[in-house]
Motif scaffolding. Structure first.
Motif, PDB file in Angstrom:
ATOM      1  N   ALA A 179       0.819  -1.224   0.000  1.00 40.86           N
ATOM      2  CA  ALA A 179       0.000   0.000   0.000  1.00 40.86           C
ATOM      3  C   ALA A 179       0.841   1.258   0.000  1.00 40.86           C
ATOM      4  N   ARG A 180       2.136   1.133  -0.038  1.00 37.99           N
ATOM      5  CA  ARG A 180       3.023   2.295   0.101  1.00 37.99           C
ATOM      6  C   ARG A 180       2.788   3.298  -1.017  1.00 37.99           C
ATOM      7  N   ASP A 181       2.651   2.812  -2.251  1.00 33.92           N
ATOM      8  CA  ASP A 181       2.513   3.716  -3.397  1.00 33.92           C
ATOM      9  C   ASP A 181       1.068   4.053  -3.720  1.00 33.92           C
ATOM     10  N   SER A 182       0.141   3.573  -2.889  1.00 32.33           N
ATOM     11  CA  SER A 182      -1.268   3.879  -3.149  1.00 32.33           C
ATOM     12  C   SER A 182      -1.589   5.281  -2.649  1.00 32.33           C
ATOM     13  N   SER A 183      -2.686   5.799  -3.157  1.00 33.18           N
ATOM     14  CA  SER A 183      -3.116   7.145  -2.768  1.00 33.18           C
ATOM     15  C   SER A 183      -4.345   7.117  -1.889  1.00 33.18           C
ATOM     16  N   GLY A 184      -4.528   6.047  -1.175  1.00 30.54           N
ATOM     17  CA  GLY A 184      -5.643   5.938  -0.244  1.00 30.54           C
ATOM     18  C   GLY A 184      -6.761   5.046  -0.726  1.00 30.54           C
ATOM     19  N   TYR A 203      -8.084 -19.500   6.313  1.00 28.63           N
ATOM     20  CA  TYR A 203      -7.905 -18.891   5.001  1.00 28.63           C
ATOM     21  C   TYR A 203      -8.835 -17.690   4.888  1.00 28.63           C
ATOM     22  N   ALA A 204      -8.255 -16.582   4.479  1.00 31.62           N
ATOM     23  CA  ALA A 204      -9.049 -15.364   4.387  1.00 31.62           C
ATOM     24  C   ALA A 204      -8.494 -14.472   3.280  1.00 31.62           C
ATOM     25  N   TYR A 205      -9.394 -13.625   2.703  1.00 34.88           N
ATOM     26  CA  TYR A 205      -8.975 -12.594   1.750  1.00 34.88           C
ATOM     27  C   TYR A 205      -9.171 -11.242   2.418  1.00 34.88           C
ATOM     28  N   THR A 206      -8.364 -10.259   2.042  1.00 37.63           N
ATOM     29  CA  THR A 206      -8.236  -9.032   2.828  1.00 37.63           C
ATOM     30  C   THR A 206      -8.370  -7.804   1.925  1.00 37.63           C
ATOM     31  N   VAL A 207      -8.979  -6.751   2.513  1.00 38.62           N
ATOM     32  CA  VAL A 207      -9.027  -5.429   1.896  1.00 38.62           C
ATOM     33  C   VAL A 207      -8.208  -4.486   2.777  1.00 38.62           C
ATOM     34  N   VAL A 208      -7.221  -3.825   2.180  1.00 37.37           N
ATOM     35  CA  VAL A 208      -6.288  -2.974   2.930  1.00 37.37           C
ATOM     36  C   VAL A 208      -6.385  -1.556   2.381  1.00 37.37           C
ATOM     37  N   ARG A 209      -6.284  -0.547   3.289  1.00 42.20           N
ATOM     38  CA  ARG A 209      -6.357   0.840   2.850  1.00 42.20           C
ATOM     39  C   ARG A 209      -5.530   1.701   3.819  1.00 42.20           C
ATOM     40  N   LYS A 210      -4.876   2.711   3.281  1.00 41.54           N
ATOM     41  CA  LYS A 210      -4.189   3.704   4.120  1.00 41.54           C
ATOM     42  C   LYS A 210      -5.211   4.536   4.892  1.00 41.54           C
ATOM     43  N   VAL A 212      -5.547   8.291   6.470  1.00 43.70           N
ATOM     44  CA  VAL A 212      -4.904   9.613   6.352  1.00 43.70           C
ATOM     45  C   VAL A 212      -5.635  10.608   7.231  1.00 43.70           C
ATOM     46  N   ASP A 213      -4.910  11.695   7.596  1.00 40.13           N
ATOM     47  CA  ASP A 213      -5.542  12.754   8.383  1.00 40.13           C
ATOM     48  C   ASP A 213      -6.192  13.775   7.454  1.00 40.13           C
ATOM     49  N   GLY A 214      -6.560  14.891   8.011  1.00 37.47           N
ATOM     50  CA  GLY A 214      -7.238  15.898   7.212  1.00 37.47           C
ATOM     51  C   GLY A 214      -6.362  16.502   6.141  1.00 37.47           C
ATOM     52  N   LEU A 215      -5.054  16.415   6.341  1.00 34.70           N
ATOM     53  CA  LEU A 215      -4.140  16.931   5.317  1.00 34.70           C
ATOM     54  C   LEU A 215      -3.636  15.840   4.388  1.00 34.70           C
ATOM     55  N   TRP A 216      -4.259  14.688   4.371  1.00 30.77           N
ATOM     56  CA  TRP A 216      -3.925  13.541   3.539  1.00 30.77           C
ATOM     57  C   TRP A 216      -2.533  12.989   3.831  1.00 30.77           C
ATOM     58  N   ASN A 217      -2.155  13.161   5.081  1.00 32.48           N
ATOM     59  CA  ASN A 217      -0.918  12.551   5.553  1.00 32.48           C
ATOM     60  C   ASN A 217      -1.229  11.182   6.111  1.00 32.48           C
ATOM     61  N   PRO A 218      -0.491  10.126   5.713  1.00 34.03           N
ATOM     62  CA  PRO A 218      -0.784   8.785   6.231  1.00 34.03           C
ATOM     63  C   PRO A 218      -0.499   8.710   7.716  1.00 34.03           C
ATOM     64  N   ILE A 219      -1.467   8.211   8.458  1.00 27.39           N
ATOM     65  CA  ILE A 219      -1.314   8.061   9.906  1.00 27.39           C
ATOM     66  C   ILE A 219      -1.490   6.609  10.338  1.00 27.39           C
ATOM     67  N   GLY A 220      -1.819   5.728   9.389  1.00 28.19           N
ATOM     68  CA  GLY A 220      -1.995   4.330   9.775  1.00 28.19           C
ATOM     69  C   GLY A 220      -2.488   3.488   8.617  1.00 28.19           C
ATOM     70  N   LEU A 221      -2.929   2.284   8.961  1.00 29.62           N
ATOM     71  CA  LEU A 221      -3.359   1.300   7.970  1.00 29.62           C
ATOM     72  C   LEU A 221      -4.486   0.473   8.550  1.00 29.62           C
ATOM     73  N   ILE A 222      -5.505   0.173   7.731  1.00 29.85           N
ATOM     74  CA  ILE A 222      -6.602  -0.690   8.167  1.00 29.85           C
ATOM     75  C   ILE A 222      -6.671  -1.896   7.248  1.00 29.85           C
ATOM     76  N   ALA A 223      -6.895  -3.052   7.806  1.00 31.43           N
ATOM     77  CA  ALA A 223      -7.039  -4.306   7.065  1.00 31.43           C
ATOM     78  C   ALA A 223      -8.340  -4.967   7.486  1.00 31.43           C
ATOM     79  N   VAL A 224      -9.269  -5.143   6.554  1.00 28.82           N
ATOM     80  CA  VAL A 224     -10.550  -5.811   6.801  1.00 28.82           C
ATOM     81  C   VAL A 224     -10.449  -7.203   6.197  1.00 28.82           C
ATOM     82  N   GLU A 225     -10.607  -8.189   7.003  1.00 26.66           N
ATOM     83  CA  GLU A 225     -10.349  -9.580   6.615  1.00 26.66           C
ATOM     84  C   GLU A 225     -11.648 -10.382   6.677  1.00 26.66           C
TER      85      GLU A 225
END
Length: 633
Positions: A179-184, A203-210, A212-225
């Motif tokens: 997700a490093r090069d993704s834009s959210g 066995y599971a499949y996952t959705v991952v997303r950055k 970001v804060d209000g200034l679109w700065n990455p502050i973390g990562l969420i993974a829904v499995e």
């Protein structure tokens, strides 16, 4: 010859009895169409089953993929919720600030310790994040786990079944790297195997997303499995309906799900199954372990996942085979019934034919008084009727032959009786001619000379043969004699090719016709009477048109003369020795056959046309035979 060759090619059919031929025909007529219809029906039904199966399976696959796509879309929506929950973002920022400070302190002191006052801060951050995670995890049914990480990889999670990944650090590093090069935007990862803290493999499949804060700065990562058990029900229903096995793969060829759950997470990109499944949708056949399969596939436009369902052809054509077997049984029953009916029909049709054959054998032995009993009005009855008419006609022809022979003998007898001593007449005429010459009467001498020639020719045997050249010379002498009596009154024109000079012909066939024209058709109002003899070749006859421009005859006289020619009574020779057209007609038919003779055409005031039909010369007949033989070949 070709027809005979064709017949010799099938001797076993040509030598069969009519009863067996009819039986064979009935069987072919019944069996062949039924077989063709059965084959066509089986093929059409098989193709229809295949087409319907493909279409129906693609529809089911699309419906299943729509359900999976909707589920994944819901997972993506869940992954976007931290961006709208300030408490999560604030706690993540706090967690990042804390660990940032701790990272600096670790760099100064070389050790990583947690101050007693930090426990309350960390506990507050954990409760603030995991409380919201629990809420998020309960929004969507079937979601197993939700993981939220701060910028330093510290994880906060909520699992419904209590099973948490033991490889959480490695999973975070993988997700973070992807997700490093993704834009959210949300990223979908196929099925992965992992071990839980309960020491079980899942066995599971996952959705991952950055995050970001209000200034679109990455502050973390969420993974829904989500566990693959969410697909199990839909795939099982699809397999039940299609009687096949399903396989879900991502765009890289890694297995997301399979019906037997034996290929999960495997890479099948190099297999023929995956390589043949090109394009968004389609179908193809392959063979596995000696069994043929129909493979139907369809792709999702949203996830690029592809569902491949493999249906054994035996299962696909099971109903078709039942239909085929039922058709074969029905065909066999129909053939047996048709055989029984054909035996009865062939016997009914050939029985009267056998009776007729027996009658023909009796006729062959000379018994002409037999008669076929006609009971029906069908073709066999018509054949029997014609057979009876043929026998009657044969009896009539035999009687006709007897009568004609008697007439011929009588005509010959009359001819013999009519002959007097010709030498005495010739010598007397020659003496008269010499006397006329001595007395310088040239005209009388010429007339007597012509008369002598005519008598020498005509007093011979009437049934004798002569040549066309001699016959035409006789006609010219006769017309010359007429012109002696009626000076310059008769004009004779002959149009007969020289190739017929040696044509054999019976005597006295033209002169009686010209005599009839001269004495009965002479028109006193005309200065000259033109008489012509013209030859015409037809396909099977040699026709001579003896035409005059005399007074002709009315219809009544013409009909009477034609009727007189048709009568079979022999001509009685007159006292003055005249032969007449009827005598010519009968002698031609006696010598050449009933197909030849005289035919009359006349119109009063215009003249008469007598058509004399004679056989073609031998060289013409041979040429026609060769032409017809060539056409047959």
């Amino acid at each position: 010859m070709k027809e005979q060759g064709k017949f010799n090619g099938w001797p076993f059919i040509g030598d069969m009895s009519m009863e067996r031929k009819l039986l064979l025909v009935f069987l072919v007529i019944v069996t062949l169409p039924l077989s063709i219809i059965g084959i066509i029906s089986y093929k059409s039904y098989s193709e229809s089953i295949e087409a319907n199966t493909v279409a129906y399976s693609e529809k089911l696959i699309d419906q299943m993929m729509d359900g999976i796509d909707d589920y994944i879309e819901d997972m993506k929506r869940i992954s976007s919720m931290p961006a709208y929950v300030n408490e999560i973002k604030q706690n993540l920022i706090a967690s990042n600030r804390y660990h940032e400070q701790k990272s600096g302190n670790v760099g100064d002191t070389g050790s990583r310790t947690v101050a007693p006052g930090d426990f309350d801060l960390l506990l507050s951050i954990q409760r603030g994040i995991e409380g919201n995670i629990s809420f998020i995890n309960n929004i969507k049914r079937g979601t197993n786990s939700v993981y939220i990480f701060d910028a330093y990889g510290n994880g906060y999670y909520s699992a419904k079944d209590g099973g948490v990944r033991l490889d959480l650090d490695q999973s975070y590093k993988f997700w973070s790297r992807q997700a490093r090069d993704s834009s959210g935007e949300a990223l979908l990862f196929g099925t992965q195997a992992y071990t839980t803290n309960l020491q079980s493999t899942r066995y599971a499949y996952t959705v991952v997303r950055k995050i970001v804060d209000g200034l679109w700065n990455p502050i973390g990562l969420i993974a829904v499995e989500a566990n693959i058990s969410n697909m199990e029900t839909q795939v099982a229903e699809l397999d039940k309906v299609t009687r096949g096995k399903s396989l879900i793969v991502d765009q890289d060829g890694k297995v997301v799900y399979d019906s037997d759950q034996k290929l999960l997470t495997m890479d099948i990109s190099q297999t023929m199954l995956f390589r043949n499944a090109q394009g968004a949708a389609g179908s193809f056949y392959d063979t596995v372990s000696g069994k043929q399969r129909l493979n139907i596939y369809s792709s999702s436009a949203k996830t690029n996942w592809k569902v491949i369902i493999s249906i054994p052809v035996d299962e696909l054509t099971r109903d078709v085979k039942l239909t085929r077997n039922a058709t074969l049984l029905a065909t066999l029953i129909i053939i047996v019934v048709a055989l029984f009916i054909s035996i009865i029909l062939s016997f009914a049709l050939t029985k009267p034919l056998k009776q007729m054959i027996q009658l023909m054998k009796r006729v062959q032995n000379g018994e002409l008084d037999v008669n076929f009993l006609v009971k029906r009005r069908d073709e066999i009855g018509l054949l029997g009727h014609q057979f009876n008419r043929m026998l009657a006609r044969i009896r009539e022809l035999i009687q006709d032959i007897y009568r004609i022979e008697e007439q011929k003998k009588e005509a010959e007898l009359h001819a013999l009786q009519s002959q007097i001593n010709p030498h005495f007449i010739y010598n007397t005429l020659e003496s008269i001619r010499m006397t006329a010459e001595i007395n310088d009467d040239v005209e009388a001498a010429d007339m007597i000379s012509i008369l002598g020639k005519l008598l020498r020719y005509s007093t011979g045997e009437l049934t004798g043969q002569t040549t066309m050249k001699q016959e035409l010379l006789y006609v010219r002498n006769y017309v010359e004699l007429l012109n002696c009596r009626y000076p310059g009154r008769f004009v004779l024109q002959t149009d007969v090719p020289e190739e017929l000079n040696d044509y054999n012909i019976i005597k006295l066939v033209f002169q009686p016709i010209i005599e009839n024209a001269a004495y009965h058709g002479l028109d006193d109002s005309k200065e000259h009477m033109h008489i012509s003899i013209r030859c015409e070749f037809t396909a099977h006859k040699l026709l001579f048109h003896i035409r005059d421009d005399g007074c002709g005859m009315d219809q009544q006289t013409l009909d009477k003369l034609k009727d007189d020619l048709r009568r079979e009574t022999p001509h009685k020779k007159s006292i003055n020795g005249g032969i007449g057209m009827k005598n010519v007609h009968q002698r031609v038919q006696l010598n050449y056959g009933a197909a030849y003779g005289i035919e009359l055409f006349s119109k009063q005031g215009e003249g008469t046309d007598v058509i004399l039909a004679l056989p073609l010369p031998l060289y013409r007949q041979e040429s026609i035979s060769e032409t017809e033989g060539g056409d047959l070949d």
